[in-house]
Enzyme design. Structure first.
Site, PDB file in Angstrom:
ATOM      1  N   CYS A  45      20.921  47.249  35.345  1.00  0.00           N
ATOM      2  CA  CYS A  45      20.002  48.376  35.126  1.00  0.00           C
ATOM      3  C   CYS A  45      20.343  49.014  33.785  1.00  0.00           C
ATOM      4  O   CYS A  45      21.505  49.320  33.495  1.00  0.00           O
ATOM      5  CB  CYS A  45      20.117  49.391  36.260  1.00  0.00           C
ATOM      6  SG  CYS A  45      19.632  48.731  37.875  1.00  0.00           S
ATOM      7  N   CYS A  49      26.261  60.595  37.898  1.00  0.00           N
ATOM      8  CA  CYS A  49      25.456  59.425  38.238  1.00  0.00           C
ATOM      9  C   CYS A  49      25.208  58.565  37.000  1.00  0.00           C
ATOM     10  O   CYS A  49      24.805  59.068  35.955  1.00  0.00           O
ATOM     11  CB  CYS A  49      24.125  59.878  38.832  1.00  0.00           C
ATOM     12  SG  CYS A  49      23.052  58.521  39.321  1.00  0.00           S
ATOM     13  N   CYS A 106      22.482  52.478  33.253  1.00  0.00           N
ATOM     14  CA  CYS A 106      23.718  52.649  34.021  1.00  0.00           C
ATOM     15  C   CYS A 106      24.921  52.101  33.272  1.00  0.00           C
ATOM     16  O   CYS A 106      24.916  50.944  32.827  1.00  0.00           O
ATOM     17  CB  CYS A 106      23.571  51.951  35.378  1.00  0.00           C
ATOM     18  SG  CYS A 106      25.017  52.124  36.445  1.00  0.00           S
ATOM     19  N   CYS A 155      28.820  45.423  38.319  1.00  0.00           N
ATOM     20  CA  CYS A 155      27.516  45.220  38.941  1.00  0.00           C
ATOM     21  C   CYS A 155      26.761  44.165  38.146  1.00  0.00           C
ATOM     22  O   CYS A 155      26.814  44.150  36.913  1.00  0.00           O
ATOM     23  CB  CYS A 155      26.718  46.520  38.967  1.00  0.00           C
ATOM     24  SG  CYS A 155      25.147  46.401  39.853  1.00  0.00           S
ATOM     25  N   GLU A 160      36.085  53.148  40.791  1.00  0.00           N
ATOM     26  CA  GLU A 160      36.084  54.606  40.753  1.00  0.00           C
ATOM     27  C   GLU A 160      35.430  55.157  42.012  1.00  0.00           C
ATOM     28  O   GLU A 160      34.454  54.596  42.518  1.00  0.00           O
ATOM     29  CB  GLU A 160      35.350  55.099  39.505  1.00  0.00           C
ATOM     30  CG  GLU A 160      36.049  54.693  38.213  1.00  0.00           C
ATOM     31  CD  GLU A 160      35.490  55.377  36.973  1.00  0.00           C
ATOM     32  OE1 GLU A 160      34.557  56.185  37.113  1.00  0.00           O
ATOM     33  OE2 GLU A 160      35.990  55.110  35.876  1.00  0.00           O
ATOM     34  N   CYS A 211      31.315  59.562  46.956  1.00  0.00           N
ATOM     35  CA  CYS A 211      30.560  58.442  46.383  1.00  0.00           C
ATOM     36  C   CYS A 211      31.506  57.254  46.269  1.00  0.00           C
ATOM     37  O   CYS A 211      32.489  57.310  45.529  1.00  0.00           O
ATOM     38  CB  CYS A 211      30.023  58.838  45.010  1.00  0.00           C
ATOM     39  SG  CYS A 211      29.022  57.563  44.226  1.00  0.00           S
TER      40      CYS A 211
END
Length: 377
Positions: free
Chosen positions: A130, A352, A133, A126, A106, A119
């Site tokens: 975290c 975010c 997220c 990932c 994305e 962005c």
């Protein structure tokens, strides 16, 4: 939704062909030398590929016919393919781009007064896990190539030009899907293309790499680049950061802050932007603000407070607005420039911590669409 912009490229993936989008200026100069051409051919190719967005070698009219013929034999230009394109009520635009091997990423464009921030993603998924997220919940698939990273900028510029609304990319942040420093080999040449005057010509201050703190590669970046740096901090002590940002167990705060001090020393007149997501009852108390102020003492800093953006299955809630404001005032009184990020694109899962959204679902649905469809942190 609108139809995805057409390009003059036919996707090819023939063995032995180099994707020219994988090459920064130095890489194109090496290619020119291999083809027994002068180094200035690299600049010509940069301008055709990244400024004019021409991908058909026959249209590169200041190249000799012989060179164009050789490029057709040994090179190609292959871009991510749009499969979803959606615009938020606030003007934020998000694309899902399909990659080779059935993967997707994305990319989000955030319009603001006098600027447009893109962005971009650096990995499919990932591995850093975290806990706040959404991307981390997908797990890690693979690193992006340089072509797949810079191809997002190429694609966004082309799509925005097709809009006819005068919107363009003025800033790039590597804080989409993935940890950029975990893909250092591809990220560094992509950022060099972003700032190259013959490619995208962005100021180094307008290209920002956001990292959770892979210290060895952060030190390496200080030696090889001077783009802007943002650090996903999210906690003022090791015990809490171990929980929220698990990579801290490997590279604790003392090591991370030493690397950040080195980065500031190597890039004079710069400061670190510290990203701090506000989690209700977790990291948003007065004592956390006081700890944070002490932790960053002596480092040129800007602190960006990020209201937590929820996603399905999230274990956290966003701190109340009055708590975020109190936290901000505390840091400001301690002498820090402190901002509260305004959530953009939340209605299209473009905010975010929300990237990944329904990527897999959209790729699975693509055949039913019968082809291409459309749709800061």
């Amino acid at each position: 939704m609108t139809s995805a912009p057409a390009t003059d490229i036919t996707a090819r993936d023939e063995p032995g062909r180099v994707n020219l989008l994988d090459l920064d200026r130095a890489g194109l100069q090496r290619l020119a030398a291999d083809l027994e051409e002068k180094p200035f051919r690299a600049v010509q190719l940069l301008k055709w590929l990244h400024q004019r967005r021409v991908t058909d070698f026959e249209r590169m009219t200041d190249l000799s016919k012989a060179l164009r013929s050789r490029l057709r034999e040994c090179a190609e230009v292959r871009l991510p393919r749009p499969v979803f394109d959606q615009e938020s009520r606030d003007g934020t635009r998000k694309w899902v781009l399909a990659l080779d091997g059935g993967n997707a990423i994305e990319t989000v464009f955030i319009p603001e007064n006098g600027r447009g921030t893109l962005c971009v993603s650096s990995q499919v998924g990932c591995a850093l896990d975290c806990t706040f997220c959404s991307t981390a919940q997908q797990g890690f698939n693979r690193n992006l190539t340089t072509a797949e990273i810079i191809g997002q900028v190429w694609f966004a510029e082309d799509a925005l030009a097709a809009e006819g609304r005068g919107r363009r990319v003025t800033n790039v942040v590597l804080m989409g899907m993935g940890e950029p420093l975990a893909n250092y080999r591809s990220v560094l040449p992509a950022t060099r293309l972003m700032v190259d005057q013959h490619a995208y010509g962005l100021s180094r201050r307008r290209v920002t790499l956001s990292t959770s703190g892979l210290v060895p590669n952060l030190r390496r970046l200080a030696e090889e680049s001077d783009i802007s740096l943002a650090v996903s901090l999210h906690a003022p002590n090791d015990a809490l950061r171990d929980e929220i940002v698990p990579v801290n167990r490997r590279y604790p705060l003392a090591e991370l802050l030493d690397a950040c001090r080195l980065y500031v020393e190597r890039t004079p007149h710069r400061r670190i932007t510290w990203e701090y997501v506000m989690l209700d009852g977790v990291n948003d108390g007065d004592r956390h603000a006081a700890e944070l102020a002490r932790l960053l003492e002596g480092i040129p800093s800007k602190i960006n407070l990020i209201p937590f953006n929820p996603f399905p299955g999230a274990r956290y809630r966003c701190s109340p607005a009055e708590r975020i404001e109190r936290f901000s005032r505390q840091l400001q009184r301690a002498g820090y420039i402190t901002t509260v990020r305004r959530t953009r694109g939340e209605d299209i899962d473009g905010a975010c911590g929300q990237l990944v959204g329904q990527v897999d679902d959209r790729i699975r649905r693509r055949p039913r669409w019968g082809g291409m469809e459309e749709s800061r942190p």
